[in-house]
Write a protein that holds these residues in place. Structure first.
Motif, PDB file in Angstrom:
ATOM      1  N   GLY A   1      -5.046 -15.069  11.501  1.00 44.16           N
ATOM      2  CA  GLY A   1      -5.228 -13.868  10.567  1.00 44.16           C
ATOM      3  C   GLY A   1      -4.476 -12.830  10.766  1.00 44.16           C
ATOM      4  N   LEU A   2      -4.047 -12.449  12.148  1.00 46.29           N
ATOM      5  CA  LEU A   2      -3.072 -11.411  12.491  1.00 46.29           C
ATOM      6  C   LEU A   2      -1.552 -11.682  12.096  1.00 46.29           C
ATOM      7  CD1 LEU A   2      -2.826  -8.674  13.949  1.00 46.29           C
ATOM      8  CD2 LEU A   2      -2.381  -9.823  15.861  1.00 46.29           C
ATOM      9  N   ALA A   3      -1.400 -13.065  12.182  1.00 41.28           N
ATOM     10  CA  ALA A   3      -0.061 -13.513  11.779  1.00 41.28           C
ATOM     11  C   ALA A   3       0.019 -13.295  10.137  1.00 41.28           C
ATOM     12  CB  ALA A   3       0.199 -14.860  12.421  1.00 41.28           C
ATOM     13  N   ASP A   4      -0.954 -13.851   9.497  1.00 40.50           N
ATOM     14  CA  ASP A   4      -0.874 -13.891   8.160  1.00 40.50           C
ATOM     15  C   ASP A   4      -0.709 -12.492   7.590  1.00 40.50           C
ATOM     16  OD1 ASP A   4      -1.124 -16.525   8.006  1.00 40.50           O
ATOM     17  OD2 ASP A   4      -3.468 -16.434   7.549  1.00 40.50           O
ATOM     18  N   MET A   5      -1.475 -11.583   8.100  1.00 40.56           N
ATOM     19  CA  MET A   5      -1.712 -10.102   7.660  1.00 40.56           C
ATOM     20  C   MET A   5      -0.074  -9.502   8.066  1.00 40.56           C
ATOM     21  SD  MET A   5      -3.884  -9.181   5.715  1.00 40.56           S
ATOM     22  CE  MET A   5      -4.615 -10.468   5.197  1.00 40.56           C
ATOM     23  N   TRP A   6       0.377  -9.896   9.093  1.00 42.07           N
ATOM     24  CA  TRP A   6       1.867  -9.293   9.313  1.00 42.07           C
ATOM     25  C   TRP A   6       2.886  -9.868   8.372  1.00 42.07           C
ATOM     26  CZ3 TRP A   6       6.269 -11.490  11.719  1.00 42.07           C
ATOM     27  CH2 TRP A   6       7.238 -10.872  11.994  1.00 42.07           C
ATOM     28  N   VAL A   7       2.771 -11.288   8.034  1.00 48.92           N
ATOM     29  CA  VAL A   7       3.822 -11.591   7.239  1.00 48.92           C
ATOM     30  C   VAL A   7       3.534 -11.304   6.019  1.00 48.92           C
ATOM     31  CG1 VAL A   7       4.716 -13.799   6.408  1.00 48.92           C
ATOM     32  CG2 VAL A   7       4.258 -13.529   8.879  1.00 48.92           C
ATOM     33  N   ILE A   8       2.258 -11.342   5.550  1.00 52.11           N
ATOM     34  CA  ILE A   8       2.248 -10.972   4.065  1.00 52.11           C
ATOM     35  C   ILE A   8       2.102  -9.305   3.955  1.00 52.11           C
ATOM     36  CG2 ILE A   8       0.260 -10.950   2.231  1.00 52.11           C
ATOM     37  CD1 ILE A   8       1.674 -13.720   2.817  1.00 52.11           C
ATOM     38  N   GLY A   9       1.810  -8.555   4.818  1.00 53.58           N
ATOM     39  CA  GLY A   9       1.883  -7.238   4.925  1.00 53.58           C
ATOM     40  C   GLY A   9       3.511  -6.904   4.553  1.00 53.58           C
ATOM     41  N   ARG A  10       4.473  -7.508   4.994  1.00 54.94           N
ATOM     42  CA  ARG A  10       5.861  -7.205   4.608  1.00 54.94           C
ATOM     43  C   ARG A  10       6.133  -7.163   3.168  1.00 54.94           C
ATOM     44  NH1 ARG A  10       8.515  -5.689   9.033  1.00 54.94           N
ATOM     45  NH2 ARG A  10      10.733  -6.504   8.375  1.00 54.94           N
ATOM     46  N   LEU A  11       5.372  -7.832   2.356  1.00 56.28           N
ATOM     47  CA  LEU A  11       5.349  -7.993   1.114  1.00 56.28           C
ATOM     48  C   LEU A  11       4.796  -6.314   0.369  1.00 56.28           C
ATOM     49  CD1 LEU A  11       4.165 -11.306   0.047  1.00 56.28           C
ATOM     50  CD2 LEU A  11       6.561 -10.816   0.170  1.00 56.28           C
ATOM     51  N   GLY A  12       4.056  -5.767   0.890  1.00 54.20           N
ATOM     52  CA  GLY A  12       3.562  -4.563   0.519  1.00 54.20           C
ATOM     53  C   GLY A  12       2.684  -4.758  -0.716  1.00 54.20           C
ATOM     54  N   ASP A  13       2.095  -5.680  -1.155  1.00 52.16           N
ATOM     55  CA  ASP A  13       1.086  -5.954  -2.139  1.00 52.16           C
ATOM     56  C   ASP A  13      -0.224  -6.051  -1.729  1.00 52.16           C
ATOM     57  OD1 ASP A  13       0.102  -6.284  -4.368  1.00 52.16           O
ATOM     58  OD2 ASP A  13       1.148  -8.214  -4.994  1.00 52.16           O
ATOM     59  N   ALA A  14      -1.087  -5.259  -2.015  1.00 50.44           N
ATOM     60  CA  ALA A  14      -2.443  -5.044  -1.505  1.00 50.44           C
ATOM     61  C   ALA A  14      -3.361  -6.468  -1.853  1.00 50.44           C
ATOM     62  CB  ALA A  14      -3.273  -3.960  -1.996  1.00 50.44           C
ATOM     63  N   ALA A  15      -3.104  -6.836  -3.362  1.00 49.75           N
ATOM     64  CA  ALA A  15      -3.585  -7.798  -3.867  1.00 49.75           C
ATOM     65  C   ALA A  15      -3.393  -9.361  -3.258  1.00 49.75           C
ATOM     66  CB  ALA A  15      -3.253  -8.055  -5.362  1.00 49.75           C
ATOM     67  N   VAL A  16      -2.081  -9.439  -2.912  1.00 54.73           N
ATOM     68  CA  VAL A  16      -1.512 -10.425  -2.082  1.00 54.73           C
ATOM     69  C   VAL A  16      -2.271 -10.563  -0.688  1.00 54.73           C
ATOM     70  CG1 VAL A  16       0.324 -11.866  -1.057  1.00 54.73           C
ATOM     71  CG2 VAL A  16       0.509 -10.753  -3.256  1.00 54.73           C
ATOM     72  N   GLN A  17      -2.374  -9.520  -0.103  1.00 56.65           N
ATOM     73  CA  GLN A  17      -3.052  -9.389   1.259  1.00 56.65           C
ATOM     74  C   GLN A  17      -4.600  -9.865   1.051  1.00 56.65           C
ATOM     75  OE1 GLN A  17      -2.262  -5.461   2.697  1.00 56.65           O
ATOM     76  NE2 GLN A  17      -0.665  -6.108   4.061  1.00 56.65           N
ATOM     77  N   SER A  18      -5.107  -9.342   0.224  1.00 57.31           N
ATOM     78  CA  SER A  18      -6.559  -9.632   0.034  1.00 57.31           C
ATOM     79  C   SER A  18      -6.971 -10.979  -0.339  1.00 57.31           C
ATOM     80  CB  SER A  18      -7.281  -8.785  -1.034  1.00 57.31           C
ATOM     81  OG  SER A  18      -6.673  -8.863  -2.270  1.00 57.31           O
ATOM     82  N   ALA A  19      -6.104 -11.695  -1.120  1.00 57.57           N
ATOM     83  CA  ALA A  19      -6.273 -13.100  -1.449  1.00 57.57           C
ATOM     84  C   ALA A  19      -6.224 -13.787  -0.121  1.00 57.57           C
ATOM     85  CB  ALA A  19      -4.975 -13.399  -2.478  1.00 57.57           C
TER      86      ALA A  19
END
Length: 103
Positions: free
Chosen positions: A33-51
């Protein structure tokens, strides 16, 4: 009080034999989960992070259901249901104690 699990085991050993793999699974899931959030967090979109987070929670729930059904099937097929009932009782007691403290 001793229970038969292919060999004689005490209740704490029985509980730890189930709890240790579960704890390792939770730690590995947190790291994923930490790795997912780090990679997806680079996109800067909260909707994608929540999905991604909702998908991870759903997959974890499926993993737990499949793991428990496998363990229950093993015990039922070997006709050793009594230790499973005892561990279930311990888990229910611990879970209710934790929920009382949290609530």
């Amino acid at each position: 009080m001793m229970f038969r699990l292919g060999r004689t085991a005490e209740p704490t050993r029985l509980v730890s034999s189930i709890a240790l793999p579960a704890m390792l699974t939770y730690v590995a899931t947190a790291l994923f989960g930490l790795a997912d959030m780090w990679v997806i967090g680079r996109l800067g979109d909260a909707a994608v992070q929540s999905a991604v987070e909702l998908g991870a929670k759903f997959m974890m729930a499926l993993l737990i259901v499949f793991a428990l059904s496998f363990l229950i099937g093993q015990r039922v097929s070997s006709r050793e249901v009594a230790p499973l009932v005892i561990v279930g009782g311990y888990a229910t007691s611990i879970g209710s104690a934790i929920s009382r403290k949290a609530g």
